[in-house]
Design a protein around this motif. Structure first.
Motif, PDB file in Angstrom:
ATOM      1  N   ALA A  74       0.873  -1.194   0.020  1.00 47.65           N
ATOM      2  CA  ALA A  74       0.001  -0.068   0.166  1.00 47.65           C
ATOM      3  C   ALA A  74       0.783   1.172   0.037  1.00 47.65           C
ATOM      4  N   GLY A  75       0.685   2.112  -0.897  1.00 46.63           N
ATOM      5  CA  GLY A  75       1.353   3.446  -0.905  1.00 46.63           C
ATOM      6  C   GLY A  75       2.415   3.176  -2.033  1.00 46.63           C
ATOM      7  N   MET A  76       2.592   2.086  -2.305  1.00 49.98           N
ATOM      8  CA  MET A  76       3.813   1.932  -3.291  1.00 49.98           C
ATOM      9  C   MET A  76       3.369   2.154  -4.673  1.00 49.98           C
ATOM     10  N   ALA A  77       4.021   2.644  -5.753  1.00 49.92           N
ATOM     11  CA  ALA A  77       3.305   2.640  -7.105  1.00 49.92           C
ATOM     12  C   ALA A  77       3.716   1.281  -7.557  1.00 49.92           C
ATOM     13  N   VAL A  78       2.862   0.879  -8.761  1.00 47.76           N
ATOM     14  CA  VAL A  78       3.244  -0.366  -9.343  1.00 47.76           C
ATOM     15  C   VAL A  78       4.417  -0.337 -10.273  1.00 47.76           C
ATOM     16  N   ALA A  79       5.195  -1.343 -10.150  1.00 48.05           N
ATOM     17  CA  ALA A  79       6.498  -1.388 -10.876  1.00 48.05           C
ATOM     18  C   ALA A  79       6.127  -1.992 -12.376  1.00 48.05           C
ATOM     19  N   ALA A  80       6.782  -1.287 -13.370  1.00 50.94           N
ATOM     20  CA  ALA A  80       6.336  -1.728 -14.651  1.00 50.94           C
ATOM     21  C   ALA A  80       7.336  -3.083 -14.822  1.00 50.94           C
ATOM     22  N   ALA A  81       7.037  -3.918 -15.829  1.00 55.96           N
ATOM     23  CA  ALA A  81       7.838  -5.083 -16.082  1.00 55.96           C
ATOM     24  C   ALA A  81       8.701  -4.968 -17.294  1.00 55.96           C
ATOM     25  N   VAL A  82       8.709  -5.863 -18.306  1.00 57.27           N
ATOM     26  CA  VAL A  82       9.614  -5.966 -19.316  1.00 57.27           C
ATOM     27  C   VAL A  82       8.862  -5.035 -20.250  1.00 57.27           C
ATOM     28  N   THR A  83      10.035  -4.192 -20.746  1.00 57.37           N
ATOM     29  CA  THR A  83       9.428  -3.408 -22.154  1.00 57.37           C
ATOM     30  C   THR A  83      10.149  -3.781 -23.382  1.00 57.37           C
ATOM     31  N   MET A  84       9.456  -3.731 -24.367  1.00 58.13           N
ATOM     32  CA  MET A  84       9.913  -4.339 -25.841  1.00 58.13           C
ATOM     33  C   MET A  84       9.765  -3.490 -26.819  1.00 58.13           C
ATOM     34  N   SER A  85      10.140  -3.634 -27.856  1.00 63.13           N
ATOM     35  CA  SER A  85       9.869  -2.708 -29.211  1.00 63.13           C
ATOM     36  C   SER A  85       8.606  -3.666 -29.774  1.00 63.13           C
ATOM     37  N   LEU A  86       7.439  -2.584 -29.920  1.00 68.00           N
ATOM     38  CA  LEU A  86       6.303  -3.118 -30.259  1.00 68.00           C
ATOM     39  C   LEU A  86       5.654  -2.479 -31.450  1.00 68.00           C
ATOM     40  N   PRO A  87       4.517  -3.504 -32.005  1.00 61.49           N
ATOM     41  CA  PRO A  87       3.975  -2.825 -33.145  1.00 61.49           C
ATOM     42  C   PRO A  87       2.801  -1.637 -32.321  1.00 61.49           C
ATOM     43  N   THR A  88       2.381  -0.693 -33.114  1.00 58.61           N
ATOM     44  CA  THR A  88       1.537   0.302 -32.751  1.00 58.61           C
ATOM     45  C   THR A  88       0.138  -0.369 -32.192  1.00 58.61           C
ATOM     46  N   ALA A  89      -0.382   0.103 -31.190  1.00 58.79           N
ATOM     47  CA  ALA A  89      -1.780  -0.459 -30.778  1.00 58.79           C
ATOM     48  C   ALA A  89      -2.733   0.517 -31.365  1.00 58.79           C
ATOM     49  N   ALA A  90      -4.019   0.184 -31.151  1.00 58.16           N
ATOM     50  CA  ALA A  90      -5.280   0.910 -31.611  1.00 58.16           C
ATOM     51  C   ALA A  90      -5.165   2.210 -31.368  1.00 58.16           C
ATOM     52  N   TRP A  91      -4.933   2.456 -30.020  1.00 59.35           N
ATOM     53  CA  TRP A  91      -5.050   3.734 -29.583  1.00 59.35           C
ATOM     54  C   TRP A  91      -3.697   4.161 -28.687  1.00 59.35           C
ATOM     55  N   ALA A  92      -2.694   3.338 -28.744  1.00 59.06           N
ATOM     56  CA  ALA A  92      -1.489   3.689 -28.036  1.00 59.06           C
ATOM     57  C   ALA A  92      -0.282   3.398 -28.754  1.00 59.06           C
ATOM     58  N   ASP A  93       0.587   4.082 -28.286  1.00 61.44           N
ATOM     59  CA  ASP A  93       2.071   3.690 -29.162  1.00 61.44           C
ATOM     60  C   ASP A  93       2.500   2.278 -28.761  1.00 61.44           C
ATOM     61  N   THR A  94       2.056   1.752 -27.685  1.00 63.62           N
ATOM     62  CA  THR A  94       2.647   0.499 -26.922  1.00 63.62           C
ATOM     63  C   THR A  94       1.416  -0.117 -26.230  1.00 63.62           C
ATOM     64  N   LEU A  95       1.199  -1.449 -26.601  1.00 64.22           N
ATOM     65  CA  LEU A  95       0.284  -2.145 -25.831  1.00 64.22           C
ATOM     66  C   LEU A  95       0.756  -2.323 -24.319  1.00 64.22           C
ATOM     67  N   LYS A  96      -0.036  -2.115 -23.438  1.00 68.34           N
ATOM     68  CA  LYS A  96       0.689  -2.289 -22.192  1.00 68.34           C
ATOM     69  C   LYS A  96      -0.315  -2.915 -21.149  1.00 68.34           C
ATOM     70  N   MET A  97      -0.246  -3.963 -20.799  1.00 63.74           N
ATOM     71  CA  MET A  97      -1.188  -4.761 -19.979  1.00 63.74           C
ATOM     72  C   MET A  97      -0.621  -4.901 -18.565  1.00 63.74           C
ATOM     73  N   GLY A  98      -1.329  -4.853 -17.583  1.00 62.94           N
ATOM     74  CA  GLY A  98      -0.975  -5.031 -15.935  1.00 62.94           C
ATOM     75  C   GLY A  98      -2.027  -6.298 -15.465  1.00 62.94           C
ATOM     76  N   LEU A  99      -1.568  -7.180 -14.694  1.00 62.29           N
ATOM     77  CA  LEU A  99      -2.123  -7.977 -13.809  1.00 62.29           C
ATOM     78  C   LEU A  99      -2.289  -8.089 -12.436  1.00 62.29           C
ATOM     79  N   LEU A 100      -3.374  -8.274 -11.702  1.00 63.23           N
ATOM     80  CA  LEU A 100      -3.664  -8.216 -10.454  1.00 63.23           C
ATOM     81  C   LEU A 100      -3.994  -9.675 -10.040  1.00 63.23           C
ATOM     82  N   VAL A 101      -3.276 -10.257  -9.298  1.00 62.96           N
ATOM     83  CA  VAL A 101      -3.339 -11.577  -8.520  1.00 62.96           C
ATOM     84  C   VAL A 101      -3.773 -11.767  -7.203  1.00 62.96           C
ATOM     85  N   PRO A 102      -4.683 -12.502  -6.832  1.00 59.47           N
ATOM     86  CA  PRO A 102      -4.903 -12.555  -5.404  1.00 59.47           C
ATOM     87  C   PRO A 102      -3.987 -13.547  -4.559  1.00 59.47           C
ATOM     88  N   GLY A 103      -2.613 -13.710  -4.846  1.00 55.82           N
ATOM     89  CA  GLY A 103      -1.798 -14.703  -4.199  1.00 55.82           C
ATOM     90  C   GLY A 103      -0.452 -14.799  -4.980  1.00 55.82           C
TER      91      GLY A 103
END
Length: 327
Positions: free
Chosen positions: A10-39
């Motif tokens: 709590a209070g800590m910003a989410v850390a980003a993971a691997v970054t790659m050279s990517l194709p252009t997404a529909a509305w962003a230069d880079t498709l970024k996806m985050g995951l929340l897991v309960p464990g």
């Protein structure tokens, strides 16, 4: 190339993971996806399935990905969603029904982010449920239990809709064979207490259960430990992942959810600007996502005549001719 992994605090910003050279997404230069897991994603089972889905999107769509491991704390759910959305993530997957309310609270503030919720039937603007109808493979397990056993047991984590629906499918499958087939059902009240799952399973076995299926996310393994300790007279199925090393003499077959294939399909559509117009549900009609198989290398395998019945029923479920739960 390795992923940066940090637990959520709590209070800590989410850390980003691997970054790659990517194709252009529909509305962003880079498709970024985050995951929340309960464990923890290090354990076989539900959380690993979510992680595999994230890695599938990274591999097949060239996405920048990140994940956080959370405890059952709604306040931390909302903070994690906001952290990812504020950093411009295109898609955030909350891997479990328990993330639904937090997503609904956060989503209106981030209309350009799509919030996907596993095991949920929600569809409200940019919050979309992805549901794998586990009542279908559980129906098949119940059918086998009633044909091969005398009494079944079900041990769940928390009494939430995804687990209730899976157990409903099991009971309906068993009672399609014998309407009076006895089934015990218990919930441990959480998804982390392996010992509680084991104790609940052992208690059922002591009361005559000879076919038992645990379904408690990270705590599921406790059920298989109990089954293995009970000996060869208790049958079960491995669910979501492969637990045969835990109970090699007892697991008659496997239900493995290749959830990654379904998530990749949905996220690819989002990347191309095609956001689902309703809840997304995977089932036995989607064999690339839902795999139900028998083991031949177990000492008392499911007999050929029962397998034939299961295959027939499986086809009817996939075709919509058999309903495995109330709609």
């Amino acid at each position: 190339m390795t992923m940066t992994r940090r637990n959520y605090i709590a209070g800590m910003a989410v850390a980003a993971a691997v970054t790659m050279s990517l194709p252009t997404a529909a509305w962003a230069d880079t498709l970024k996806m985050g995951l929340l897991v309960p464990g923890s994603v290090s354990e076989e089972g539900w959380n690993r399935i979510g992680y595999n889905a994230l890695k599938g999107v990274e591999k097949e769509l060239g996405a920048q990905v990140s994940y956080v491991e959370l405890q059952q704390n709604p306040a931390s759910f909302e903070k994690a969603f906001r952290d990812y959305a504020s950093q411009g993530y295109t898609v955030i997957l909350g891997h479990g029904f328990e993330f639904q309310d937090a997503a609904l609270d956060v989503a209106p503030d981030y209309p350009d982010t799509v919030f996907l919720i596993s095991s949920s039937y929600i569809h409200e603007d940019n919050v979309i449920g992805l549901n794998t109808d586990t009542s279908q493979p559980f129906f098949l397990m119940g059918l086998v239990a009633a044909k091969m056993g005398k009494k079944a047991g079900l041990v769940g984590g928390m009494e939430i809709p995804p687990i209730q629906q899976a157990f409903e499918g099991f009971k309906n499958g068993a009672r399609s064979v014998d309407p009076e087939f006895p089934i015990s059902e218990a919930y441990i009240g959480n998804f982390s207490d392996t010992t509680a799952t084991k104790e609940a399973a052992l208690s059922m076995i002591a009361q005559g259960v000879d076919f038992l299926v645990p379904n408690a996310s990270g705590a599921t393994i406790g059920g298989y430990q109990a089954i293995a300790e009970a000996g060869k007279d208790v049958g079960t199925f491995s669910i979501f992942s492969d637990f045969t090393e835990v109970a090699p003499d007892n697991i008659l077959g496997l239900y493995v959810a290749d959830y990654a294939q379904g998530v990749v399909k949905v996220v690819r559509g989002i990347q191309e600007g095609d956001v689902p117009s309703g809840n997304v549900e995977f089932g036995l009609k989607d064999p690339e996502v839902m795999k139900f198989t028998f083991r031949d290398d177990v000492k008392n395998p499911v007999p050929a005549d029962i397998r034939a019945v299961v295959e027939e029923v499986k086809g009817k479920i996939a075709a919509g001719e058999i309903q495995t739960r109330a709609r």
